[in-house]
Design a protein around this motif. Structure first.
Motif, PDB file in Angstrom:
ATOM      1  N   ILE A 112      12.546  11.956 -12.274  1.00 25.63           N
ATOM      2  CA  ILE A 112      12.016  11.850 -10.919  1.00 25.63           C
ATOM      3  C   ILE A 112      12.839  10.811 -10.160  1.00 25.63           C
ATOM      4  N   MET A 113      13.446  11.222  -9.077  1.00 24.69           N
ATOM      5  CA  MET A 113      14.234  10.324  -8.230  1.00 24.69           C
ATOM      6  C   MET A 113      13.422  10.041  -6.969  1.00 24.69           C
ATOM      7  N   VAL A 114      13.505   8.812  -6.481  1.00 25.06           N
ATOM      8  CA  VAL A 114      12.842   8.483  -5.210  1.00 25.06           C
ATOM      9  C   VAL A 114      13.898   8.019  -4.212  1.00 25.06           C
ATOM     10  N   GLY A 115      13.540   8.096  -2.945  1.00 29.27           N
ATOM     11  CA  GLY A 115      14.486   7.649  -1.925  1.00 29.27           C
ATOM     12  C   GLY A 115      13.891   7.792  -0.547  1.00 29.27           C
ATOM     13  N   GLY A 116      14.680   7.382   0.434  1.00 28.87           N
ATOM     14  CA  GLY A 116      14.202   7.500   1.792  1.00 28.87           C
ATOM     15  C   GLY A 116      15.222   7.022   2.799  1.00 28.87           C
ATOM     16  N   PHE A 117      14.909   7.334   4.060  1.00 35.08           N
ATOM     17  CA  PHE A 117      15.745   6.927   5.186  1.00 35.08           C
ATOM     18  C   PHE A 117      15.052   5.793   5.926  1.00 35.08           C
ATOM     19  N   LYS A 145       0.838  -1.204   0.000  1.00 33.03           N
ATOM     20  CA  LYS A 145       0.000   0.000   0.000  1.00 33.03           C
ATOM     21  C   LYS A 145       0.873   1.254   0.000  1.00 33.03           C
ATOM     22  N   ALA A 146       1.936   1.243   0.814  1.00 36.70           N
ATOM     23  CA  ALA A 146       2.848   2.392   0.871  1.00 36.70           C
ATOM     24  C   ALA A 146       3.530   2.606  -0.481  1.00 36.70           C
ATOM     25  N   ALA A 147       3.915   1.499  -1.141  1.00 35.46           N
ATOM     26  CA  ALA A 147       4.544   1.594  -2.460  1.00 35.46           C
ATOM     27  C   ALA A 147       3.568   2.159  -3.488  1.00 35.46           C
ATOM     28  N   GLU A 148       2.300   1.737  -3.407  1.00 38.38           N
ATOM     29  CA  GLU A 148       1.284   2.273  -4.330  1.00 38.38           C
ATOM     30  C   GLU A 148       1.084   3.774  -4.117  1.00 38.38           C
ATOM     31  N   ASN A 149       1.124   4.208  -2.856  1.00 36.90           N
ATOM     32  CA  ASN A 149       1.010   5.641  -2.562  1.00 36.90           C
ATOM     33  C   ASN A 149       2.181   6.411  -3.166  1.00 36.90           C
ATOM     34  N   LEU A 150       3.375   5.822  -3.128  1.00 38.92           N
ATOM     35  CA  LEU A 150       4.539   6.472  -3.736  1.00 38.92           C
ATOM     36  C   LEU A 150       4.390   6.497  -5.258  1.00 38.92           C
ATOM     37  N   HIS A 151       3.886   5.415  -5.844  1.00 39.46           N
ATOM     38  CA  HIS A 151       3.620   5.411  -7.291  1.00 39.46           C
ATOM     39  C   HIS A 151       2.678   6.560  -7.663  1.00 39.46           C
ATOM     40  N   SER A 171      10.773   2.946  -0.710  1.00 36.04           N
ATOM     41  CA  SER A 171      11.264   3.497  -1.978  1.00 36.04           C
ATOM     42  C   SER A 171      11.844   2.424  -2.895  1.00 36.04           C
ATOM     43  N   ILE A 172      12.663   1.527  -2.343  1.00 43.21           N
ATOM     44  CA  ILE A 172      13.263   0.482  -3.181  1.00 43.21           C
ATOM     45  C   ILE A 172      12.189  -0.484  -3.671  1.00 43.21           C
ATOM     46  N   TYR A 173      11.248  -0.831  -2.795  1.00 42.43           N
ATOM     47  CA  TYR A 173      10.160  -1.726  -3.205  1.00 42.43           C
ATOM     48  C   TYR A 173       9.315  -1.060  -4.292  1.00 42.43           C
ATOM     49  N   ALA A 174       9.003   0.223  -4.093  1.00 40.61           N
ATOM     50  CA  ALA A 174       8.185   0.950  -5.073  1.00 40.61           C
ATOM     51  C   ALA A 174       8.894   1.086  -6.417  1.00 40.61           C
ATOM     52  N   ALA A 175      10.189   1.409  -6.385  1.00 37.80           N
ATOM     53  CA  ALA A 175      10.933   1.614  -7.631  1.00 37.80           C
ATOM     54  C   ALA A 175      10.990   0.333  -8.460  1.00 37.80           C
TER      55      ALA A 175
END
Length: 228
Positions: free
Chosen positions: A116-121, A94-100, A128-132
């Motif tokens: 568009i770059m994605v990332g996170g701490f 669900k979190a990955a879909e929200n990032l998409h 971020s890695i799962y979403a990408a």
């Protein structure tokens, strides 16, 4: 930033650091467990190029099993800090879909996906890695700070794209929260199916960032989202 309606009633609107020149690239960066987008927005504002917009979403507030069910900002539930424990697969997806959705919103504003770059701490990097890797369009890069690959046993079978996208993974070698070994295991796994991957460790760094790491992040952004 005040609370605004979104696809999650507990999620505040993202913290935005606008471009100070013509906007030609975007970084979407997700904070860690219990944090908000404000801290990372301030840090990224200091290192970003003028043409880059930073979007720092705020996680919804939810009960976190790891912290005895205490409600806090979290992208998904965390049960334990054991590498082999059960994971909140539904929450991660669900979190990955929200990032998409956030990526798609930037595209609608005229920024192509490869700008568009994605990332996170920490937990944000995990999303971020799962979403990408489950996103079909090519992204401009991926940043993982003090983080790990969630649901790693499902990879590479569930990959939909971004195996050639540049990935920068950074980890402190004395991290007491997300062990350095998790970072190394993630790197070992990623290297079996991604093409453009860099792992950097920081001596004496715990579960936080440092000026050297932020300088490396700055260089990564400038290299993979150059001026147009």
């Amino acid at each position: 930033m005040g609370n605004q309606p979104s696809n999650n009633e507990d999620m505040a609107a993202p913290v935005i650091v606008n471009a100070t020149a013509r906007h030609t690239a975007t970084l979407i960066f997700l904070h860690g467990l219990g944090d908000t987008g404000h801290g990372w927005a301030a840090g990224l504002a200091e290192i970003k190029p003028a043409y880059l917009k930073c979007v720092c979403p705020n996680a919804p507030t939810m009960p976190v099993t790891l912290n005895a069910g205490f409600r806090m900002p979290s992208w998904f539930d965390i049960y334990t800090l054991q590498q082999t424990s059960m994971q909140d697969e539904e929450g991660i997806k669900k979190a990955a879909e929200n990032l998409h959705t956030l990526i798609d919103e930037e595209e609608k504003k005229g920024i192509p996906s490869n700008r568009i770059m994605v990332g996170g701490f920490s937990q944000g990097g995990a999303v971020s890695i799962y979403a990408a890797l489950t996103y079909k369009k090519p992204l401009g890069g991926l940043l993982m700070l003090s983080s790990w690959l969630p649901l790693s046993n499902q990879f590479p079978e569930i990959v939909k794209g971004n195996t050639e996208t540049a990935i920068f993974q950074a980890h402190g070698d004395v991290d007491p929260v997300v062990p350095f070994a998790w970072g190394e295991l993630t790197g070992k796994k990623l290297k079996t199916f991604v093409k453009n991957y860099e792992f950097k460790s920081y001596a004496g760094l715990m579960h936080s960032s440092c000026p050297q790491e932020m300088d490396d992040v700055k260089q990564f952004i400038n290299k993979h989202l150059p001026p147009v």
